[in-house]
Design a protein around this motif. Structure first.
Motif, PDB file in Angstrom:
ATOM      1  N   ILE A  35      -0.742   2.469  -2.182  1.00 56.45           N
ATOM      2  CA  ILE A  35      -2.128   2.905  -2.326  1.00 56.45           C
ATOM      3  C   ILE A  35      -2.347   3.206  -3.800  1.00 56.45           C
ATOM      4  CG2 ILE A  35      -3.762   4.768  -1.825  1.00 56.45           C
ATOM      5  CD1 ILE A  35      -3.369   3.696   0.797  1.00 56.45           C
TER       6      ILE A  35
ATOM      7  N   VAL B 215      -3.110  13.893   2.387  1.00 55.55           N
ATOM      8  CA  VAL B 215      -2.600  12.867   1.471  1.00 55.55           C
ATOM      9  C   VAL B 215      -3.770  12.192   0.744  1.00 55.55           C
ATOM     10  CG1 VAL B 215      -1.436  10.634   1.304  1.00 55.55           C
ATOM     11  CG2 VAL B 215      -0.475  12.422   2.764  1.00 55.55           C
TER      12      VAL B 215
ATOM     13  N   ASN C  17      -3.941   5.313  -6.609  1.00 55.15           N
ATOM     14  CA  ASN C  17      -4.567   6.618  -6.734  1.00 55.15           C
ATOM     15  C   ASN C  17      -5.877   6.499  -7.485  1.00 55.15           C
ATOM     16  OD1 ASN C  17      -2.528   8.181  -5.475  1.00 55.15           O
ATOM     17  ND2 ASN C  17      -1.238   7.864  -7.269  1.00 55.15           N
TER      18      ASN C  17
ATOM     19  N   LEU D  91       1.716   0.452  12.476  1.00 52.57           N
ATOM     20  CA  LEU D  91       2.010   1.256  11.286  1.00 52.57           C
ATOM     21  C   LEU D  91       1.064   0.908  10.135  1.00 52.57           C
ATOM     22  CD1 LEU D  91       5.897   1.466  11.518  1.00 52.57           C
ATOM     23  CD2 LEU D  91       4.250   3.324  11.859  1.00 52.57           C
TER      24      LEU D  91
ATOM     25  N   VAL E 176      -1.816   3.211  10.362  1.00 52.82           N
ATOM     26  CA  VAL E 176      -1.565   4.530   9.762  1.00 52.82           C
ATOM     27  C   VAL E 176      -1.782   4.465   8.251  1.00 52.82           C
ATOM     28  CG1 VAL E 176       0.148   6.348   9.391  1.00 52.82           C
ATOM     29  CG2 VAL E 176       0.091   5.109  11.575  1.00 52.82           C
ATOM     30  N   ASN E 177      -1.218   3.414   7.667  1.00 55.54           N
ATOM     31  CA  ASN E 177      -1.365   3.204   6.234  1.00 55.54           C
ATOM     32  C   ASN E 177      -2.839   3.033   5.841  1.00 55.54           C
ATOM     33  OD1 ASN E 177      -0.615   0.691   3.860  1.00 55.54           O
ATOM     34  ND2 ASN E 177      -0.095   2.830   3.651  1.00 55.54           N
TER      35      ASN E 177
ATOM     36  N   ILE F 141      -5.004   6.180   5.459  1.00 54.32           N
ATOM     37  CA  ILE F 141      -5.068   6.899   4.177  1.00 54.32           C
ATOM     38  C   ILE F 141      -6.190   6.304   3.321  1.00 54.32           C
ATOM     39  CG2 ILE F 141      -3.801   7.535   2.080  1.00 54.32           C
ATOM     40  CD1 ILE F 141      -2.570   8.772   4.572  1.00 54.32           C
TER      41      ILE F 141
ATOM     42  N   LYS G 226      -5.394  14.437  -1.913  1.00 52.08           N
ATOM     43  CA  LYS G 226      -4.565  14.620  -3.105  1.00 52.08           C
ATOM     44  C   LYS G 226      -4.482  13.326  -3.915  1.00 52.08           C
ATOM     45  CE  LYS G 226      -2.185  18.738  -1.579  1.00 52.08           C
ATOM     46  NZ  LYS G 226      -1.027  19.408  -0.958  1.00 52.08           N
ATOM     47  N   ARG G 227      -4.475  12.179  -3.241  1.00 52.05           N
ATOM     48  CA  ARG G 227      -4.454  10.908  -3.984  1.00 52.05           C
ATOM     49  C   ARG G 227      -5.763  10.694  -4.754  1.00 52.05           C
ATOM     50  NH1 ARG G 227      -0.229   7.568  -3.821  1.00 52.05           N
ATOM     51  NH2 ARG G 227       1.303   7.850  -2.168  1.00 52.05           N
TER      52      ARG G 227
ATOM     53  N   ASP H 241       3.028  -4.342  -5.609  1.00 52.62           N
ATOM     54  CA  ASP H 241       3.923  -3.629  -6.512  1.00 52.62           C
ATOM     55  C   ASP H 241       5.307  -3.390  -5.906  1.00 52.62           C
ATOM     56  OD1 ASP H 241       3.596  -1.601  -4.769  1.00 52.62           O
ATOM     57  OD2 ASP H 241       3.114  -0.085  -6.271  1.00 52.62           O
ATOM     58  N   GLY H 242       5.629  -4.118  -4.861  1.00 50.76           N
ATOM     59  CA  GLY H 242       7.002  -4.092  -4.371  1.00 50.76           C
ATOM     60  C   GLY H 242       7.297  -2.990  -3.377  1.00 50.76           C
ATOM     61  N   ARG H 243       6.365  -2.036  -3.223  1.00 52.67           N
ATOM     62  CA  ARG H 243       6.584  -1.007  -2.225  1.00 52.67           C
ATOM     63  C   ARG H 243       5.683  -1.272  -1.028  1.00 52.67           C
ATOM     64  NH1 ARG H 243       5.404   4.463  -3.545  1.00 52.67           N
ATOM     65  NH2 ARG H 243       3.786   3.674  -4.915  1.00 52.67           N
ATOM     66  N   PRO H 244       6.196  -1.053   0.194  1.00 53.13           N
ATOM     67  CA  PRO H 244       5.294  -1.126   1.324  1.00 53.13           C
ATOM     68  C   PRO H 244       4.355   0.078   1.234  1.00 53.13           C
ATOM     69  CG  PRO H 244       7.403  -0.225   2.018  1.00 53.13           C
ATOM     70  CD  PRO H 244       7.532  -0.568   0.563  1.00 53.13           C
ATOM     71  N   ASN H 245       3.272   0.012   1.927  1.00 57.39           N
ATOM     72  CA  ASN H 245       2.378   1.174   2.042  1.00 57.39           C
ATOM     73  C   ASN H 245       1.805   1.624   0.713  1.00 57.39           C
ATOM     74  OD1 ASN H 245       3.375   1.238   4.694  1.00 57.39           O
ATOM     75  ND2 ASN H 245       5.075   2.512   3.995  1.00 57.39           N
TER      76      ASN H 245
END
Lengths: 326, 326, 326
Positions: free
Chosen positions: C47, C75, C49, C299, C302-303, C306, C78-79, C41-45
């Protein structure tokens, strides 16, 4: 003193204290809370969620630290779908020299709908509701020695659910430090409004407030006489800071004189309920075997506390909306 | 300096400062914020909720304590449906010797979408937006003496809603500690971009930055001359730590020389607005009767601050998404 | 030791440790977590929901401070749509003299569904799951030197996604303070369950636990020999408090002897993965150019953390419900 504004006899606008509320108002809270409790989905401690506070903003203003009360309110608020903010209000308001009044007006302007207030000074919640921010629903989370009304209501809900008789036919004994207890004061008032005729307070003379007899309760200094044929025993917490004072020489002596033991419980009615507001001092106010025994409803009180707080929050918000015609 | 990357003239990607933003961008924020404010449901301070940040994660990175600003952001974020995390970032990043850059990269990797940043060092928010985590929308919650852009925008929204004239026709006076105020700097910039021609700063020489005249403002050392025929008076907070310094001998003397009193307010236009960023020192910058009087819009500023922060958060997220084509 | 109760081989009821879990259970967690990660979807990281914990209440009980782990759990919770409460449990339980057992019973009665527990004492999470509150799903967020199972699972997920071979064909080297690392212990166990045959530990003798060979790993004191032809290098954090002790004379010497440098990385397989649980000491355990280089997946770990925490929370809640037939 803490007479909340009324919409009508079965509504509330704030929840400052149980004093001044009608039987219809107390029963509305009990029945609303009872509706959130579900016993049939296989999990203990089940609570039905609701969306009654969805879109509303609740600010928990704890001027005095109380993790236990704040956690129960926070759970209740989130189970109602509210936006919840915990404010370390003492630190923020004093650090920049702003007055309490200005701080509260600012928080109101930040679009709060409900304040839950915990303060060491008696009357703070009442002052806020009547003088400072009357358009915000104020819930009293405990103020000084004055009142702890949600604790009183969770006690009432527990008696309502667990005792097998109507309030009018019950004998209820409150045991321990009546003098310094915000719980005792609120409990006595709620029990009387709900029709309980036989209310007994059991304590050494040093832990009884002056003139307690005027409240229409029976006073006992001897627990073995006081608990006879009771339906409900409510043990109160002894504050650690009182132990070793002239009022209370030692914990072991207190337990010997006033501890709720299996022997003393046997003097009450069969299946009498054992209650305690927590946190317990095991072996001081109560024997561990009684605390964990079959007649103990102490953890049910905690559970009912979530439901009662949900009920009070939802009803106060509904009352505020009704009053404003929205 | 703090020139945010632009999507086009009416979009924002970050919100670092008002400097460098176009009139179209400022008006987009004002109009978006205005749309959240509802005046007709019977409650004061009403804000329409929105789901524009539903599913997004906002992290409030407060390197410097500011309960007031953090609370307003937290309310705004929750009213937009975001997942909100408050990070005591100063304590956590330093305790294990990790660099700021590594801390921020880690927080980015924890799937944050927006950082709201408050820092005592000027330029921190800009540095983060351009150098460290450009893929995260950065909102400046105040950095050093540099900028407090959401405060400036809530002032603009308040003037937009409350003054009965277009920006171009207004006279605005800013009164007090111009030198140490992040609010004054941001306000002057925003007022100019929005077309205000008559901007006045009123302060003793010791509280004026050098070369302030170059910003195209009129400077007054005498408040009784400065406020004549003004439409808007913005009083600034005197920091307690400055009082008693050579710059500012005493609070009573300051009030006598620069306090906003009823008499001085009478010199301004009839119905001139009185504003203050809070927290107020009553009897120092402003007389209590003026602060609570009919011309005061100080609590409306607080209320508008929620709407403006919602607008900035929603627009920055929208800008980020547009930029990435999602 | 920390053998969680099982529903069947592919379910979990608690998540206490990776030891005792089957390959099917580990793979269920990995695959569930992998499903939350979206790359398109074009964003790094990114997730996805989920609403799997909507209406459930998660309490984060951090007896030991760990902002990093707590933030990732918060995080994740809440997701998943949970109601989240962070409890400063150490402070609240001890301040009024209540026992841990009573505190936990009270929190259970406050209608918690999941406890995430971080404690400095080994076995605390297991004790809670088996002895105190078995009806609450317990997730271990790290206990003493014993285990840090969600860290192990995010490492496994990262290897699963980033290595281009099945687990059975991989060579994995763990480098550094094996002796004091809760990560090393959990990683070795998980790697073995997943079928990794070539596991190497690389450390000076002073930082190796006694009898490490019995775990079926190859031991190297010389990193230049240990990393040859490896597919995965996992650097461990050196605790600041160990530096300067007899175990570890200086950071520069450690870097010279055991730091992951470009030269050493060149000895491993082409495109070998570089991992580190963070927070990194750049120039001690790892050269900055390696940490930020193309082979680093630090990194991404870390992602993935989550996603793994979401998976563990969702699966444990599902297991609890299944067990109770609801």
């Amino acid at each position: 003193m803490a007479k909340p504004a009324k919409v009508d006899d079965s509504h509330i606008r704030h929840f400052i204290g149980v004093e001044g509320l009608t039987k219809a108002q107390l029963m509305a809270i009990i029945e609303k809370a009872n509706g959130y409790l579900t016993d049939n989905d296989g999990r203990p401690n089940s609570i039905k969620n609701s969306n009654e506070l969805e879109g509303y903003t609740v600010m928990n203003l704890f001027f005095e630290n109380s993790t236990r009360t704040r956690t129960t309110f926070e759970v209740a608020e989130k189970r109602l779908g509210a936006n919840v903010l915990n404010l370390d209000i003492a630190r923020s308001s004093t650090s920049k020299g702003e007055s309490l009044r200005d701080t509260l007006w600012n928080l109101e302007a930040m679009t709060a709908d409900i304040f839950v207030v915990r303060h060491s000074a008696s009357g703070t919640a009442h002052f806020m509701a009547t003088e400072v921010t009357p358009n915000i629903a104020i819930i009293n989370g405990g103020d000084g020695w004055h009142a702890h009304p949600t604790q009183a209501m969770l006690d009432m809900l527990t008696i309502y659910r667990e005792a097998k008789k109507p309030f009018e036919e019950l004998s209820v004994a409150i045991i321990g430090d009546i003098k310094h207890s915000r719980v005792a004061r609120s409990d006595i008032s709620a029990l009387q409004t709900l029709g309980v005729k036989d209310i007994r307070v059991i304590a050494p003379k040093t832990l009884l407030p002056k003139g307690i007899e005027r409240y229409g309760v029976q006073v006992f200094n001897d627990i073995d006489k006081g608990v006879v044929d009771c339906d409900v025993l409510i043990g109160l917490r002894i504050q650690n800071e009182r132990i070793g004072s002239p009022l209370l020489p030692s914990t072991s002596e207190y337990f010997k004189m006033y501890g709720i033991t299996p022997e003393r419980l046997a003097l009450a009615k069969p299946n009498a309920l054992v209650m305690h507001p927590g946190p317990m001092n095991r072996g001081v106010e109560i024997a561990s075997s009684v605390a964990d025994g079959e007649q103990s409803v102490i953890l049910k009180q905690v559970n009912n506390g979530i439901a009662v707080r949900m009920a009070v929050l939802a009803l106060a918000m509904e009352g505020q909306r009704k009053m404003k015609g929205i």
